[in-house]
Design a protein around this motif. Structure first.
Motif, PDB file in Angstrom:
ATOM      1  N   HIS A 165     -58.010   7.845  24.347  1.00 43.23           N
ATOM      2  CA  HIS A 165     -56.871   8.528  23.768  1.00 43.23           C
ATOM      3  C   HIS A 165     -55.569   7.914  24.236  1.00 43.23           C
ATOM      4  O   HIS A 165     -55.473   7.362  25.311  1.00 43.23           O
ATOM      5  N   PHE A 166     -54.575   8.071  23.389  1.00 42.10           N
ATOM      6  CA  PHE A 166     -53.216   7.671  23.730  1.00 42.10           C
ATOM      7  C   PHE A 166     -52.319   8.841  23.384  1.00 42.10           C
ATOM      8  O   PHE A 166     -52.374   9.364  22.268  1.00 42.10           O
ATOM      9  N   ARG A 167     -51.542   9.272  24.350  1.00 41.04           N
ATOM     10  CA  ARG A 167     -50.570  10.345  24.124  1.00 41.04           C
ATOM     11  C   ARG A 167     -49.267   9.902  24.747  1.00 41.04           C
ATOM     12  O   ARG A 167     -49.261   9.242  25.789  1.00 41.04           O
ATOM     13  N   ASN A 168     -48.158  10.284  24.129  1.00 42.21           N
ATOM     14  CA  ASN A 168     -46.886  10.015  24.781  1.00 42.21           C
ATOM     15  C   ASN A 168     -45.867  11.092  24.447  1.00 42.21           C
ATOM     16  O   ASN A 168     -45.986  11.805  23.458  1.00 42.21           O
ATOM     17  N   PHE A 169     -44.915  11.191  25.336  1.00 46.75           N
ATOM     18  CA  PHE A 169     -43.834  12.161  25.249  1.00 46.75           C
ATOM     19  C   PHE A 169     -42.600  11.478  25.816  1.00 46.75           C
ATOM     20  O   PHE A 169     -42.673  10.815  26.859  1.00 46.75           O
ATOM     21  N   SER A 170     -41.469  11.613  25.133  1.00 48.72           N
ATOM     22  CA  SER A 170     -40.244  10.985  25.608  1.00 48.72           C
ATOM     23  C   SER A 170     -39.067  11.892  25.314  1.00 48.72           C
ATOM     24  O   SER A 170     -39.010  12.515  24.247  1.00 48.72           O
ATOM     25  N   VAL A 171     -38.147  11.974  26.268  1.00 49.01           N
ATOM     26  CA  VAL A 171     -36.972  12.825  26.108  1.00 49.01           C
ATOM     27  C   VAL A 171     -35.795  12.198  26.860  1.00 49.01           C
ATOM     28  O   VAL A 171     -35.976  11.607  27.918  1.00 49.01           O
ATOM     29  N   ARG A 172     -34.611  12.312  26.283  1.00 51.42           N
ATOM     30  CA  ARG A 172     -33.376  11.896  26.952  1.00 51.42           C
ATOM     31  C   ARG A 172     -32.746  13.132  27.567  1.00 51.42           C
ATOM     32  O   ARG A 172     -32.661  14.176  26.933  1.00 51.42           O
ATOM     33  N   LEU A 173     -32.289  12.985  28.811  1.00 49.42           N
ATOM     34  CA  LEU A 173     -31.727  14.107  29.549  1.00 49.42           C
ATOM     35  C   LEU A 173     -30.400  13.712  30.183  1.00 49.42           C
ATOM     36  O   LEU A 173     -30.167  12.537  30.484  1.00 49.42           O
ATOM     37  N   SER A 174     -29.566  14.708  30.424  1.00 51.80           N
ATOM     38  CA  SER A 174     -28.267  14.439  31.042  1.00 51.80           C
ATOM     39  C   SER A 174     -28.470  14.022  32.497  1.00 51.80           C
ATOM     40  O   SER A 174     -29.358  14.528  33.175  1.00 51.80           O
ATOM     41  N   PRO A 175     -27.635  13.109  32.983  1.00 49.37           N
ATOM     42  CA  PRO A 175     -27.782  12.616  34.358  1.00 49.37           C
ATOM     43  C   PRO A 175     -27.155  13.584  35.364  1.00 49.37           C
ATOM     44  O   PRO A 175     -26.219  13.243  36.087  1.00 49.37           O
ATOM     45  N   THR A 176     -27.686  14.790  35.399  1.00 50.75           N
ATOM     46  CA  THR A 176     -27.173  15.856  36.255  1.00 50.75           C
ATOM     47  C   THR A 176     -28.346  16.489  36.999  1.00 50.75           C
ATOM     48  O   THR A 176     -29.504  16.317  36.594  1.00 50.75           O
TER      49      THR A 176
END
Length: 153
Positions: free
Chosen positions: A15-26
């Motif tokens: 299996h291949f799963r991925n998750f990606s998110v951009r977050l504030s540098p705080t």
């Protein structure tokens, strides 16, 4: 922006799963990285620990040492076969991660995060990205039962 994908390989159990998110540098963005990691891993049926602690350390480093005003950091999680790969990309590519040895009398816990990542992960490292970015990554081996496609396979 959050992205997620799940796909099964050509062989059963692959299996291949991925998750990606951009977050504030705080600090809030770093806490959110850990919370989102825990929820995502639970939804995949993957153990939260030690990944949650690794993400906490890498995200804290991104907002403390890799912060550039107005530029987010990115958290990406991959499950490929029996390996969880964690990547945190920040916009301070000119500042490579360096484990620091705090003195025995150090009052602060600061500087110990990469040593903790090294202890918890099976492998870790970093690499430059398109300027001005860098990615610090860690990999954790997963037991076969934890990635047998409990969701979507």
């Amino acid at each position: 922006m959050i992205q997620e994908s799940v796909s099964a390989g050509t062989r059963p159990g692959q299996h291949f799963r991925n998750f990606s998110v951009r977050l504030s540098p705080t600090p809030r963005g770093a806490r959110l990285a850990r919370l989102l990691t825990a929820e995502q891993l639970r939804s995949w049926g993957v153990p939260v620990d030690p990944a949650g602690q690794i993400v906490a350390e890498l995200a804290a480093n991104a907002v403390t040492h890799g912060r550039v005003a107005g530029r987010d950091f990115r958290l990406t999680l991959y499950v490929i076969a029996h390996t969880l790969r964690i990547e945190v990309t920040d916009t301070a590519g000119d500042r490579p991660p360096r484990p620091r040895h705090p003195g025995p009398d150090a009052e602060s816990e600061s500087g110990r995060g990469l040593f903790l990542v090294e202890a918890l992960a099976d492998r870790w490292g970093w690499g430059p990205e398109l300027r001005p970015r860098k990615t610090v990554w860690a990999e954790v081996a997963l037991p076969p039962d934890d990635v047998q496609g409990r969701h979507g396979s």
